[in-house]
Structure formats: C-alpha cells, structure tokens
Design a protein around this motif. Structure first.
Motif, PDB file in Angstrom:
ATOM      1  N   ALA A  48       0.689  -1.173   0.016  1.00  0.00           N
ATOM      2  CA  ALA A  48       0.118  -0.157  -0.125  1.00  0.00           C
ATOM      3  C   ALA A  48       0.977   1.242  -0.102  1.00  0.00           C
ATOM      4  CB  ALA A  48      -0.989   0.030   1.214  1.00  0.00           C
ATOM      5  N   ASP A  49       1.930   1.148   0.713  1.00  0.00           N
ATOM      6  CA  ASP A  49       2.752   2.389   0.743  1.00  0.00           C
ATOM      7  C   ASP A  49       3.566   2.785  -0.364  1.00  0.00           C
ATOM      8  OD1 ASP A  49       2.034   2.854   3.503  1.00  0.00           O
ATOM      9  OD2 ASP A  49       3.854   2.217   4.318  1.00  0.00           O
ATOM     10  N   LEU A  50       4.015   1.482  -1.134  1.00  0.00           N
ATOM     11  CA  LEU A  50       4.627   1.660  -2.468  1.00  0.00           C
ATOM     12  C   LEU A  50       3.813   2.345  -3.474  1.00  0.00           C
ATOM     13  CD1 LEU A  50       6.854  -1.538  -3.036  1.00  0.00           C
ATOM     14  CD2 LEU A  50       7.455   0.445  -2.258  1.00  0.00           C
ATOM     15  N   ARG A  51       2.517   1.871  -3.577  1.00  0.00           N
ATOM     16  CA  ARG A  51       1.262   2.574  -4.162  1.00  0.00           C
ATOM     17  C   ARG A  51       1.484   4.074  -4.162  1.00  0.00           C
ATOM     18  NH1 ARG A  51      -2.096  -2.012  -2.524  1.00  0.00           N
ATOM     19  NH2 ARG A  51      -1.757  -3.693  -4.292  1.00  0.00           N
ATOM     20  N   VAL A  52       1.575   4.530  -2.933  1.00  0.00           N
ATOM     21  CA  VAL A  52       1.635   5.906  -2.602  1.00  0.00           C
ATOM     22  C   VAL A  52       2.946   6.567  -3.293  1.00  0.00           C
ATOM     23  CG1 VAL A  52       1.681   7.827  -0.862  1.00  0.00           C
ATOM     24  CG2 VAL A  52       0.019   5.795  -0.650  1.00  0.00           C
ATOM     25  N   MET A  53       4.131   5.905  -2.711  1.00  0.00           N
ATOM     26  CA  MET A  53       5.346   6.459  -3.239  1.00  0.00           C
ATOM     27  C   MET A  53       5.551   6.705  -4.617  1.00  0.00           C
ATOM     28  SD  MET A  53       8.959   4.828  -2.812  1.00  0.00           S
ATOM     29  CE  MET A  53       9.164   3.800  -4.040  1.00  0.00           C
ATOM     30  N   TYR A  54       4.963   5.468  -5.637  1.00  0.00           N
ATOM     31  CA  TYR A  54       5.105   5.520  -6.842  1.00  0.00           C
ATOM     32  C   TYR A  54       4.024   6.173  -7.673  1.00  0.00           C
ATOM     33  CZ  TYR A  54       8.765   2.237  -7.466  1.00  0.00           C
ATOM     34  OH  TYR A  54      10.046   1.536  -7.289  1.00  0.00           O
ATOM     35  N   GLY A  55       2.946   6.454  -7.032  1.00  0.00           N
ATOM     36  CA  GLY A  55       1.818   6.897  -7.605  1.00  0.00           C
ATOM     37  C   GLY A  55       1.140   6.044  -8.559  1.00  0.00           C
ATOM     38  N   THR A  56       0.681   5.057  -8.268  1.00  0.00           N
ATOM     39  CA  THR A  56       0.125   4.009  -9.044  1.00  0.00           C
ATOM     40  C   THR A  56      -1.245   3.958  -9.247  1.00  0.00           C
ATOM     41  OG1 THR A  56      -0.159   2.426  -7.532  1.00  0.00           O
ATOM     42  CG2 THR A  56       1.787   2.564  -8.489  1.00  0.00           C
ATOM     43  N   GLU A  57      -2.018   3.259 -10.031  1.00  0.00           N
ATOM     44  CA  GLU A  57      -3.374   3.138  -9.995  1.00  0.00           C
ATOM     45  C   GLU A  57      -3.728   2.382  -8.823  1.00  0.00           C
ATOM     46  OE1 GLU A  57      -3.801   0.876 -13.881  1.00  0.00           O
ATOM     47  OE2 GLU A  57      -1.865  -0.119 -13.614  1.00  0.00           O
ATOM     48  N   PRO A  58      -4.970   2.405  -8.450  1.00  0.00           N
ATOM     49  CA  PRO A  58      -5.293   1.777  -6.998  1.00  0.00           C
ATOM     50  C   PRO A  58      -4.979   0.295  -7.117  1.00  0.00           C
ATOM     51  CG  PRO A  58      -7.191   3.071  -7.798  1.00  0.00           C
ATOM     52  CD  PRO A  58      -6.190   2.916  -9.057  1.00  0.00           C
ATOM     53  N   GLU A  59      -5.147  -0.454  -8.036  1.00  0.00           N
ATOM     54  CA  GLU A  59      -4.913  -1.820  -7.866  1.00  0.00           C
ATOM     55  C   GLU A  59      -3.631  -2.184  -8.615  1.00  0.00           C
ATOM     56  OE1 GLU A  59      -7.041  -3.855  -6.080  1.00  0.00           O
ATOM     57  OE2 GLU A  59      -7.986  -1.977  -5.781  1.00  0.00           O
ATOM     58  N   ALA A 255       9.881   0.317   7.871  1.00  0.00           N
ATOM     59  CA  ALA A 255      10.106   1.500   8.647  1.00  0.00           C
ATOM     60  C   ALA A 255      10.541   2.719   7.891  1.00  0.00           C
ATOM     61  CB  ALA A 255      11.030   1.114   9.780  1.00  0.00           C
ATOM     62  N   ALA A 256      11.446   2.539   7.016  1.00  0.00           N
ATOM     63  CA  ALA A 256      12.215   3.565   6.284  1.00  0.00           C
ATOM     64  C   ALA A 256      11.302   4.183   5.331  1.00  0.00           C
ATOM     65  CB  ALA A 256      13.446   3.027   5.407  1.00  0.00           C
ATOM     66  N   LEU A 257      10.391   3.446   4.588  1.00  0.00           N
ATOM     67  CA  LEU A 257       9.507   3.792   3.819  1.00  0.00           C
ATOM     68  C   LEU A 257       8.226   4.857   4.426  1.00  0.00           C
ATOM     69  CD1 LEU A 257       7.884   4.192   0.976  1.00  0.00           C
ATOM     70  CD2 LEU A 257       7.156   2.039   1.233  1.00  0.00           C
ATOM     71  N   GLN A 258       7.871   4.183   5.702  1.00  0.00           N
ATOM     72  CA  GLN A 258       6.971   4.980   6.395  1.00  0.00           C
ATOM     73  C   GLN A 258       7.608   6.364   6.936  1.00  0.00           C
ATOM     74  OE1 GLN A 258       4.994   2.515   9.654  1.00  0.00           O
ATOM     75  NE2 GLN A 258       3.345   2.379   8.387  1.00  0.00           N
ATOM     76  N   ALA A 259       8.850   6.377   7.275  1.00  0.00           N
ATOM     77  CA  ALA A 259       9.376   7.612   7.664  1.00  0.00           C
ATOM     78  C   ALA A 259       9.541   8.498   6.451  1.00  0.00           C
ATOM     79  CB  ALA A 259      10.819   7.382   8.158  1.00  0.00           C
ATOM     80  N   ALA A 260       9.577   8.080   5.273  1.00  0.00           N
ATOM     81  CA  ALA A 260       9.689   8.907   3.844  1.00  0.00           C
ATOM     82  C   ALA A 260       8.159   9.464   3.897  1.00  0.00           C
ATOM     83  CB  ALA A 260       9.967   8.072   3.036  1.00  0.00           C
ATOM     84  N   LEU A 261       7.240   8.765   3.846  1.00  0.00           N
ATOM     85  CA  LEU A 261       5.885   9.048   3.702  1.00  0.00           C
ATOM     86  C   LEU A 261       5.368  10.017   4.639  1.00  0.00           C
ATOM     87  CD1 LEU A 261       4.380   5.923   2.075  1.00  0.00           C
ATOM     88  CD2 LEU A 261       5.355   7.809   0.896  1.00  0.00           C
ATOM     89  N   GLU A 262       5.821   9.876   6.003  1.00  0.00           N
ATOM     90  CA  GLU A 262       5.562  10.818   7.005  1.00  0.00           C
ATOM     91  C   GLU A 262       6.003  12.355   6.630  1.00  0.00           C
ATOM     92  OE1 GLU A 262       6.531   9.159  10.858  1.00  0.00           O
ATOM     93  OE2 GLU A 262       5.083   7.259  10.328  1.00  0.00           O
ATOM     94  N   GLU A 263       7.220  12.387   6.427  1.00  0.00           N
ATOM     95  CA  GLU A 263       7.743  13.430   6.164  1.00  0.00           C
ATOM     96  C   GLU A 263       7.204  14.337   4.839  1.00  0.00           C
ATOM     97  OE1 GLU A 263      12.358  15.361   4.648  1.00  0.00           O
ATOM     98  OE2 GLU A 263      11.821  13.127   4.972  1.00  0.00           O
ATOM     99  N   GLY A 264       6.700  13.488   3.773  1.00  0.00           N
ATOM    100  CA  GLY A 264       6.165  13.870   2.770  1.00  0.00           C
ATOM    101  C   GLY A 264       6.957  13.983   1.703  1.00  0.00           C
ATOM    102  N   LEU A 265       6.831  13.354   0.182  1.00  0.00           N
ATOM    103  CA  LEU A 265       7.641  13.358  -0.799  1.00  0.00           C
ATOM    104  C   LEU A 265       7.784  15.073  -1.216  1.00  0.00           C
ATOM    105  CD1 LEU A 265       5.967  10.457  -2.496  1.00  0.00           C
ATOM    106  CD2 LEU A 265       7.976  10.570  -1.322  1.00  0.00           C
ATOM    107  N   ASP A 266       6.814  15.831  -1.277  1.00  0.00           N
ATOM    108  CA  ASP A 266       7.143  17.222  -1.505  1.00  0.00           C
ATOM    109  C   ASP A 266       8.038  17.865  -0.641  1.00  0.00           C
ATOM    110  OD1 ASP A 266       5.367  17.749  -3.911  1.00  0.00           O
ATOM    111  OD2 ASP A 266       3.807  17.432  -2.688  1.00  0.00           O
ATOM    112  N   ALA A 267       8.180  17.518   0.524  1.00  0.00           N
ATOM    113  CA  ALA A 267       8.861  18.217   1.483  1.00  0.00           C
ATOM    114  C   ALA A 267      10.418  17.585   1.363  1.00  0.00           C
ATOM    115  CB  ALA A 267       8.396  17.860   3.140  1.00  0.00           C
TER     116      ALA A 267
END
Length: 391
Positions: A48-59, A255-267
């Motif tokens: 689920a987190d990788l879908r957010v990181m890559y900006g994929t289609e939902p499935e 853990a590392a991916l969650q930390a990245a998404l918490e900071e925010g990709l724009d940030a």
C-alpha cells in the motif's frame, strides 16, 4: 583486526545511503518465518505504501524483489520482453547502457537513443524511433552523470501507442513525487538503499495492469524463474510459497518507507533542492562547478560537480576516506573530472555535509569554508533542519 567505524562514518555516496535510525532499529527484531501471518500483514502495508510512493493506479501490483536495484531492472526485461521484440533504450550514461545490455541478453533487438554525457535525452529523438517498438526504457535519474531525463515528456509521447514504458527510478522515487499512473509508466523500480535509506538487498517494484496483461500474453515462460511476475503474485497476493524473502530487510524497509511518507515527498524534494544549492554555493569559490550545464537537466539527488582545475581527485578522496568520509568520483569518462555527491534520504541533511566542509577546509587550505556553509544554510532556512544521527 576489523574496527567497527559505522557510528561516525560519513557516507556521501550516490548509494548506499546512511540507514534511517528507524530502519536500523527494525533490523534488530527477532526472526519470523516468511509464511507467518504477521509477515503477510507487513507485506500488505508495504504494498500500500509503495502505491503511494510510486503514484500508481489503485490496484497496481507492487512488491519487493530480494535483490538490489539491478534485479529490479532485470526482472522488467525478463518478464516483459520476448525474443525478437524491438526495444528502444534511452542511454546517456552507465545505467542506460546496462538496460540495453540486459534487454539484449533476453533476446531483444535494441535500438538506442543517446545523448552526450551530461545532457538529457531529447523527447523528439524518442519520438523519431517509436515505430514498431514494444517497449521504451529510460533511466529517470542517470546516477553516473547526475542527469535528470524528461520522463513525463517521454511518457506523453509513448502514451496511447500501446508501447510499454519502463522507468528506472533508482535515484528519484522516494525523494520526490513520482506519478506512475498520471504519466503512464508501466514498470518502475528502485533500490531500498537509495532515496529511502534502508539497507541494500531489496528492489521495490510497481507493475501497471497493462504491463501485467502484456506479461500474461507471453508466448514463452519468463526465463528468470526467481522473479517471474506470476510467482511473485502467488506469494504477495495468494500467500503461497515461492521463495524465502529476507524478512528482516522487509521490516527495515517498511520502517524507512513509512518515515519517508510521514515527512512527505514534496517536503523531501524541497529539502534536497535547498541543500544542493547550499553545497554548490559553498564550494563554488574553490572552483567546483556544475557538470550538467542546463539547470533543468540536473538530477537533484546526485550532485555532479566538476572539480577545480589542478585538484588531485584520488588523493583528496583518499584523504577524506582516512577521516571516515566517503565521496564518489566519476565513472569511466568522467573519472577524475567530477565528484558525485549523494543527496538521498539521510545523506541529504546539513550535518554530514558540514563534516565534509570541515575536512575540505583543512585539506584544500580553504579558510572560511565552514563559515560560508553555515551562512548558506541560514540563508536557505535549513539551520533548524533535523541533523543526521550519524554525525
């Protein structure tokens, strides 16, 4: 006798990057089996987190391959290329050329679109060679030269043509927004040890539904059994055994991916841009300059700087290494010409680069270098920025 120096070693390479403290902690947990329900639950969160990181289609199917980024590269060609396919590879550095070699090994007829070292691929050159190709492959951030290729523009040309688009996102995904679905990318991969500051050994991949359909229509089985898309899906979705995954690396990666998404990709993108400017301005009076001429072609996460005239590249880097600071030089034609400074994950912090400035002030006889760095940090508003735990 081996001496453990990890607590104070300063890693400024284009990968691996310093391990995020939360990932380091996750590595220490006890072992679980790769078929344990808790591990399957962890893997679902990673997907689920990788879908957010890559900006994929939902499935879209996402997963971790048990290998580094080069396995991510190889798995795409192994699953999506068949003998005799025409493949267009954009090659303006070492990793574009690696793509071409891999595609050829899987039986593809490779067409190359090139650009001079230090320059980005021109979308019009891609457009001129699209006829009859099954796939276009491009490196988003060419680590060997510090060049950012125009993936959104290339994707626009490819979209709607039925041609698959493979993107090497090794030095971009996880450090800035990546828009796989909006751009029309079919297969993307990176390495855990790059922008996310997790340990090496995992390649996060994302596969579009269109790419899976192309895979399903293969005339012959995937030659690479270990990373067969169907076998991966059996494990990640159906929870049937395929091969043993490196469980503790999955926990550290999560853990590392969650930390990245918490900071925010724009940030994260802004942090890299600001620190890159600070470093460049600080070093400019010593004679360091951008290797990549056009600002829009510069890869923010790998700062390629041309060395001052007369500076002994290997001697200075050896002297830095003696002080527990690792800096990477050029590859092939750029050896002795440039440094490639990593600005990914936990390396993109003020403290590690302050250590570099302290050392260079001494080694190059450059009084005032550290003071200039501090002034530039203040001007960029980075003085209160979280300091790396490794310095």
């Amino acid at each position: 006798m081996f001496e453990d120096t990890h607590d104070h070693h300063v890693l400024l390479t284009p990968g691996p990057t310093p391990i995020h403290p939360r990932a380091q902690q996750a590595l220490m947990r006890g072992m679980l089996g790769h078929m344990d329900p808790e591990v399957f639950a962890l893997n679902r969160e990673i997907q689920a987190d990788l879908r957010v990181m890559y900006g994929t289609e939902p499935e879209a199917f996402t997963a971790l391959l048990a290998g580094t980024g080069s396995l991510g590269m190889e798995a795409g060609f192994a699953n999506l290329v068949e003998k005799g396919d025409e493949i267009l590879v954009c090659a303006n550095g070492s990793f574009g050329r690696r793509m071409a070699e891999m595609a050829a090994r899987y039986g593809a007829h490779v067409r190359l679109v090139t650009a001079p070292l230090g320059e980005a691929i021109k979308p019009e050159d891609v457009a001129a060679h699209l006829d009859g190709v099954a796939m276009v492959a491009v490196v988003h951030g060419e680590t060997s030269t510090g060049v950012l290729n125009p993936v959104p523009e290339i994707a626009r040309l490819v979209r709607g043509s039925g041609v698959l688009l493979t993107v090497d996102a090794v030095t971009t995904a996880g450090m800035e927004p990546f828009h796989m679905q909006d751009w029309g990318v079919d297969y993307a991969y990176t390495g855990a040890q790059k922008c996310l500051s997790a340990p090496p050994g995992l390649a996060p991949i994302a596969i579009s539904e269109r790419a899976f359909a192309r895979y399903a229509a293969r005339r012959t089985p995937t030659p690479l059994w270990y990373c067969d898309f169907e076998g991966l899906r059996d494990y990640w979705v159906e929870h049937t055994y395929h091969h043993t995954i490196p469980v503790n690396l999955h926990y550290a990666f999560h853990a590392a991916l969650q930390a990245a998404l918490e900071e925010g990709l724009d940030a994260r993108k802004l942090r890299v841009q600001q620190l890159g400017q600070v470093i460049t301005r600080t070093l400019a009076p010593l004679g360091f300059s951008h290797y990549v001429r056009r600002p829009e072609d510069r890869l923010p996460t790998v700062l390629a700087l041309r060395l001052p005239t007369g500076m002994d590249d290997s001697a200075v880097r050896l002297a830095l290494r003696a002080r527990e600071i690792s800096v990477t030089g050029g590859l092939g034609p750029t050896a002795g010409v440039i440094w490639r400074l990593g600005l990914m994950g936990e390396a993109a912090r003020p403290a590690p680069y302050r250590a570099l400035m302290v050392a260079l002030q001494d080694l190059l006889g450059a009084p005032g270098l550290v003071a200039r760095y501090e002034e530039e940090l203040e001007a960029a508003g980075l003085v209160g920025e979280k300091q790396s735990v490794l310095v």
